[in-house]
Scaffold this motif. Structure first.
Motif, short mmCIF file in Angstrom:
data_model
loop_
_atom_site.label_atom_id
_atom_site.label_comp_id
_atom_site.label_asym_id
_atom_site.label_seq_id
_atom_site.Cartn_x
_atom_site.Cartn_y
_atom_site.Cartn_z
N SER A 270 1.18 -1.06 0.01
CA SER A 270 -0.21 -0.15 0.40
C SER A 270 1.02 1.44 0.73
O SER A 270 0.17 2.28 -0.70
CB SER A 270 -1.22 0.17 1.16
N ALA A 271 2.07 1.43 0.85
CA ALA A 271 2.75 2.06 0.97
C ALA A 271 3.33 2.37 -0.65
O ALA A 271 3.72 3.92 -0.94
CB ALA A 271 4.14 2.00 2.03
N LEU A 272 4.05 1.75 -0.99
CA LEU A 272 4.54 1.49 -2.16
C LEU A 272 3.52 2.53 -3.18
O LEU A 272 4.18 2.67 -3.97
CB LEU A 272 5.18 -0.07 -3.15
N ALA A 273 2.21 1.64 -3.49
CA ALA A 273 1.05 2.16 -4.41
C ALA A 273 1.50 4.00 -3.82
O ALA A 273 1.31 4.65 -4.88
CB ALA A 273 0.06 1.64 -4.24
N TYR A 274 1.12 4.43 -2.67
CA TYR A 274 0.84 5.82 -2.33
C TYR A 274 2.00 6.79 -2.90
O TYR A 274 2.06 7.79 -3.42
CB TYR A 274 0.25 6.22 -1.39
N ASN A 275 3.74 5.82 -2.57
CA ASN A 275 4.58 6.28 -3.88
C ASN A 275 4.89 6.58 -4.52
O ASN A 275 4.72 7.65 -4.79
CB ASN A 275 5.32 5.53 -2.96
N HIS A 276 3.97 5.98 -5.19
CA HIS A 276 4.44 5.71 -6.84
C HIS A 276 3.12 7.06 -7.57
O HIS A 276 3.05 7.56 -7.88
CB HIS A 276 3.93 4.51 -7.59
N ARG A 277 1.87 7.15 -6.29
CA ARG A 277 0.69 8.24 -7.04
C ARG A 277 1.36 9.87 -6.68
O ARG A 277 1.49 10.54 -7.40
CB ARG A 277 -0.44 8.16 -6.22
N MET A 278 2.07 9.54 -5.09
CA MET A 278 2.89 10.54 -4.87
C MET A 278 4.21 11.17 -6.25
O MET A 278 4.04 12.77 -7.28
CB MET A 278 3.97 10.80 -3.87
N ARG A 279 4.95 10.06 -6.94
CA ARG A 279 5.72 10.63 -8.05
C ARG A 279 5.39 11.44 -8.87
O ARG A 279 5.26 12.15 -9.38
CB ARG A 279 5.96 9.12 -8.33
N GLY A 280 3.84 10.81 -8.89
CA GLY A 280 2.86 11.46 -10.57
C GLY A 280 2.74 12.51 -9.68
O GLY A 280 2.58 13.73 -10.31
N ASN A 281 1.71 12.85 -8.61
CA ASN A 281 1.75 14.51 -7.87
C ASN A 281 2.70 15.58 -8.81
O ASN A 281 2.95 16.61 -8.92
CB ASN A 281 1.56 14.14 -6.65
N VAL A 282 4.05 14.49 -7.85
CA VAL A 282 5.28 15.82 -8.49
C VAL A 282 5.47 16.07 -9.39
O VAL A 282 5.47 16.97 -10.16
CB VAL A 282 6.35 15.03 -7.68
N LEU A 283 5.84 15.13 -10.55
CA LEU A 283 5.99 14.38 -11.75
C LEU A 283 4.29 15.68 -12.69
O LEU A 283 5.07 17.20 -13.91
CB LEU A 283 5.90 13.68 -12.68
N TYR A 284 3.06 16.03 -12.40
CA TYR A 284 2.16 16.74 -12.96
C TYR A 284 2.47 18.07 -12.13
O TYR A 284 2.35 18.90 -13.03
CB TYR A 284 1.12 16.02 -12.29
N ARG A 285 2.53 18.10 -11.57
CA ARG A 285 2.96 19.50 -11.20
C ARG A 285 4.50 20.71 -11.49
O ARG A 285 3.95 21.83 -12.24
CB ARG A 285 3.17 19.89 -9.49
N ALA A 286 5.13 19.29 -12.05
CA ALA A 286 6.51 20.52 -12.63
C ALA A 286 6.19 20.06 -14.39
O ALA A 286 6.91 20.48 -15.10
CB ALA A 286 7.15 19.10 -12.22
N CYS B 24 5.16 17.86 -16.23
CA CYS B 24 6.04 16.41 -16.76
C CYS B 24 4.50 15.56 -17.35
O CYS B 24 4.17 14.57 -16.25
CB CYS B 24 6.86 15.87 -15.77
N TYR B 25 3.37 15.90 -17.53
CA TYR B 25 2.16 14.96 -17.37
C TYR B 25 2.38 13.75 -18.16
O TYR B 25 1.72 12.84 -17.81
CB TYR B 25 1.13 15.62 -18.41
N ALA B 26 3.42 13.34 -19.38
CA ALA B 26 3.43 12.18 -19.62
C ALA B 26 4.00 10.94 -18.71
O ALA B 26 3.48 9.58 -18.48
CB ALA B 26 4.62 12.06 -21.38
N GLN B 27 5.68 11.71 -18.15
CA GLN B 27 5.24 10.79 -16.76
C GLN B 27 4.67 10.64 -15.60
O GLN B 27 4.36 9.27 -15.51
CB GLN B 27 6.90 11.44 -16.36
N ALA B 28 4.12 11.39 -15.54
CA ALA B 28 3.02 11.31 -13.97
C ALA B 28 2.03 10.49 -14.69
O ALA B 28 1.59 9.84 -14.00
CB ALA B 28 2.21 13.18 -14.24
N ARG B 29 1.54 10.42 -16.21
CA ARG B 29 0.08 9.69 -16.86
C ARG B 29 0.41 8.16 -16.11
O ARG B 29 -0.06 7.36 -15.69
CB ARG B 29 -0.01 9.86 -17.93
N ASP B 30 2.02 7.72 -16.43
CA ASP B 30 2.71 6.62 -16.24
C ASP B 30 2.36 6.35 -15.09
O ASP B 30 2.38 4.81 -14.19
CB ASP B 30 4.20 6.43 -17.27
N ASP B 31 3.09 7.14 -14.12
CA ASP B 31 3.35 6.55 -12.55
C ASP B 31 1.44 6.25 -12.28
O ASP B 31 2.06 6.11 -11.35
CB ASP B 31 3.88 8.15 -11.90
#
Length: 362
Positions: free
Chosen positions: A251-267, A269-276
């Motif tokens: 569960s923590a790993l999945a939330y970590n991947h979701r947070m990576r998506g958040n960080v990349l989206y704010r930056a 980097c939409y394609a990378q965020a999409r993948d995360d």
């Protein structure tokens, strides 16, 4: 020890009891599960219901954290029945705590409140201050996840004071992270960062790797949203991911991947965020975790919209997400959908006019 002093004791896992009491808070969950099943079978063969209850608790918690929700549900109920047979009130409370935590994980918040409330009552009746504290913490966390900060903010502070007084590092870390998350969600980023950093420091000194991983995720989030510090945030998430993988914290790993998506989206980097987000969504769905699933769906919908998805399709997705979050009772997450609707310019959502009319009619 005063409230301001931090505990110096090493973190321990009170849910690992009896023959499993020597297990570390940092033990791999697959190892915990294997050892728990072995000791559970031995206790059953020996006809010792008290030991069955304690070993069954560890099995239930390992299954839950690994995302095996059906097995976890079966295990906590079996632990409760064994504890009741043994007339062990504290063990009954621990089983109910596990069941309530699982209910929250599955999005059954009303059931979570009921089970955790019963666990707190039995913990007090059985003289087990730790399970009482964990159960009250579970109630506080359920309210926080719903976004009811006014109702549970004081309880978080109370539990933090109690954990510090008893020198329970792991529970101290939990409370610090919960309070930090409420500050982060209400825009008090400086206070949130200070609390997340205190949690990470406390967890590090107490050798609580799970707690530190969650704290690093919080620090990364605040540095991203407040400072736009993408590199630092991603580095912290990489460190947290390493711990999650070593301990099999699904569960923590999945939330970590979701947070990576958040960080990349704010930056941007939409394609990378999409993948995360897509990776996190698959992980949450495999675990049958509704809250994480909805949050990952939201991130994915926003990323796809930025990458050119038809606005009408985005509106349909957001409308469905809003209904899902209302059904679960997640107020803060529902507000996130409304913010995304405005951000992406896809409102009003399908069915929104009808909902406004129904509200006005009341």
């Amino acid at each position: 020890m005063t409230q301001q002093q931090r505990p110096t004791d090493k973190a321990f896992a009170p849910e690992y009891q009896g023959a499993l009491g020597s297990l570390s808070v940092n033990s791999s969950l697959t190892d915990v599960l294997a050892k728990g099943i072995e000791e559970l079978r031995a206790a059953e063969a020996a006809g010792q219901p008290g030991d069955v209850a304690r070993c069954g608790l560890a099995v239930a918690e390992a299954h839950r954290r690994l995302g095996h929700v059906t097995d976890a549900d079966r295990a906590w109920k079996a632990s409760y029945r064994a504890a009741r047979t043994a007339a062990d009130t504290a063990a009954m409370a621990w089983a109910l705590w596990s069941g309530g935590t699982l209910a929250r994980q599955r999005g059954s918040l009303a059931l979570a409140y009921r089970l955790l409330g019963l666990a707190a009552e039995l913990g007090e009746r059985g003289g087990d201050v730790v399970v009482r504290g964990y159960s009250l913490a579970g109630l506080a966390e359920t309210g926080r996840i719903q976004g009811d900060y006014q109702a549970v903010g004081e309880l978080h502070e109370q539990l933090l004071a109690e954990a510090r007084k008893r020198g329970e590092a792991r529970h101290t870390v939990w409370a610090l992270e919960g309070i930090a998350q409420m500050h982060r969600n209400t825009g008090s980023y400086d206070r949130a960062l200070a609390l997340f950093e205190e949690a990470a420091d406390t967890a590090g000194r107490a050798d609580d790797r799970r707690g530190r991983a969650w704290a690093l995720r919080g620090i990364a989030d605040v540095l991203s949203v407040r400072d736009g510090d993408v590199d630092r945030a991603l580095a912290l998430l990489a460190e947290a991911e390493s711990v999650c993988r070593e301990m099999n914290l699904s569960s923590a790993l999945a939330y970590n991947h979701r947070m990576r998506g958040n960080v990349l989206y704010r930056a941007g980097c939409y394609a990378q965020a999409r993948d995360d987000y897509a990776q996190a969504l698959a992980e949450f769905r495999e675990m049958d975790e509704p809250r994480g699933t909805a949050l990952a769906r939201l991130g994915l919908a926003k990323s796809l919209a930025r990458l050119g998805r038809n606005p009408a399709e985005t509106a349909v997705e957001l409308a469905d997400l809003r209904r899902t979050l209302e059904r679960i009772g997640l107020r803060h997450a529902r507000d996130m959908v409304d913010k995304a609707t405005d951000e992406l310019g896809v409102g009003p959502l399908p069915g929104e006019d009808r909902r406004v009319e129904e509200t006005a009619a009341r």
